[in-house]
Design a protein around this motif. Structure first.
Motif: not given
Length: 352
Positions: A107-108, A111, A118
């Motif tokens: 996610d961090h 992506r 996310e």
């Protein structure tokens, strides 16, 4: 003479004949006993046996606190299964921690690096709330530990599947990361010459300059003189060109692929057509005040996966005039070559 040692008894009428051995005469002698007395003796013996049995169980289970053999076996087996489930839950804790770390990096780091959204937490947990899909365990008398372990395994299985698909998406985009760098709208759409423009409206809620009232502004407004050149902010293909007397007025939408699009509105003139392939820095038109506009300006939007996002987050506001001019010059050098209008298959080649 005392009789002793019971030998046998035979029913005769309402009495029993008992044969007992007499040690003094060394003979068996007949003794008659009423039947009721024999029955009473047997009943008393039975009741005494039952009482002794209950007393034994009471002392064994209550006083000594011991379990019956069958109960002890079942408890031992249950303890074994509880131990196995506790070991499984400790393993699930380790797997959950590892999976959470992968999700956090995805996610961090991964992506966000490639401009992907996310995965929402409600999507990861979807399908495990609302209707009780484990009610059959309650009906069977399943233990809470068994139910919680089964729920954890199901949730982790789905999260692992979703994360696998998410990493497949990142892997696919990473193969074309070089193309993506040039496609992301990363510069301002007007030459950064001091005093040639100013930001008249930012992204977010504002008071509508025409109709009044609080409205959401989906882009940024660059106030500039009519005729100021407008440049495309990333490589892409012209998706649409419209000429209107209302709304956006003369407007161009460019599809950059990878989920990105940009919109240029209120233009005085348009220099591109639908299907034209553009390079960052190519001139696409000039600033105007067509459509719903109170003055000459460029309305500029960045759209990611169908939703408007703040253009400021993508702009390299520190680019110098020399760097911007060099980018435009490269675009002018390639402008003399005929621009190829891509086929539908070529347009679909880029990942959205």
């Amino acid at each position: 003479m005392k009789l002793s040692i019971f030998a046998a008894q035979v029913a005769k009428g309402d009495k029993y004949r008992q044969y007992k051995y007499n040690p003094d005469t060394l003979l068996y002698e007949i003794v008659e006993v009423p039947k009721w007395r024999v029955h009473v003796i047997w009943v008393l013996k039975a009741l005494g046996g039952i009482a002794l049995a209950f007393l034994y169980f009471w002392i064994y289970t209550t006083v000594l606190g011991l379990d019956m053999p069958k109960t002890a076996i079942l408890k031992r087996k249950n303890a074994e299964w509880v131990g196995r489930m506790e070991i499984l839950n400790r393993q699930l804790d380790l797997y959950d921690e590892t999976l959470h770390g992968i999700e956090e990096r995805d996610d961090h780091v991964y992506r966000s690096m490639f401009g992907l959204n996310e995965i929402p937490e409600d999507v990861k947990q979807a399908g495990f709330g609302g209707v009780n899909r484990y009610s059959y365990l309650d009906e069977l008398g399943g233990s809470p530990l068994l139910k919680s372990t089964l729920v954890r395994m199901d949730v982790m299985t789905k999260r692992t599947y979703l994360q696998t698909k998410a990493l497949d998406e990142v892997n696919l985009i990473s193969r074309t990361a070089g193309d993506m760098v040039s496609c992301v709208p990363a510069v301002i759409p007007i030459r950064p010459l001091k005093g040639s423009y100013h930001i008249s409206s930012t992204f977010g809620y504002r008071r509508d300059p025409v109709y009044g009232g609080r409205r959401f502004h989906e882009g940024m407004d660059f106030a500039a003189d009519i005729g100021t050149p407008i440049y495309v902010t990333g490589d892409g293909v012209v998706e649409s060109v419209r000429h209107q007397f209302y709304g956006y007025g003369n407007v161009v939408v460019v599809d950059h692929g990878f989920g990105y699009k940009t919109r240029y509105a209120h233009m005085n003139s348009v220099d591109v057509g639908v299907g034209m392939r553009l390079k960052r820095g190519d001139k696409i038109g000039e600033v105007g005040k067509t459509g719903k506009s109170t003055g000459p300006h460029l309305h500029y939007e960045v759209i990611y996966k169908g939703k408007p996002v703040n253009p400021y987050h993508y702009m390299d506001t520190g680019i110098s005039l020399e760097e911007f001019s060099a980018m435009i010059d490269r675009g002018d050098a390639s402008a003399s070559a005929p621009k190829k209008v891509p086929s539908s298959s070529e347009l679909l080649r880029r990942r959205r």
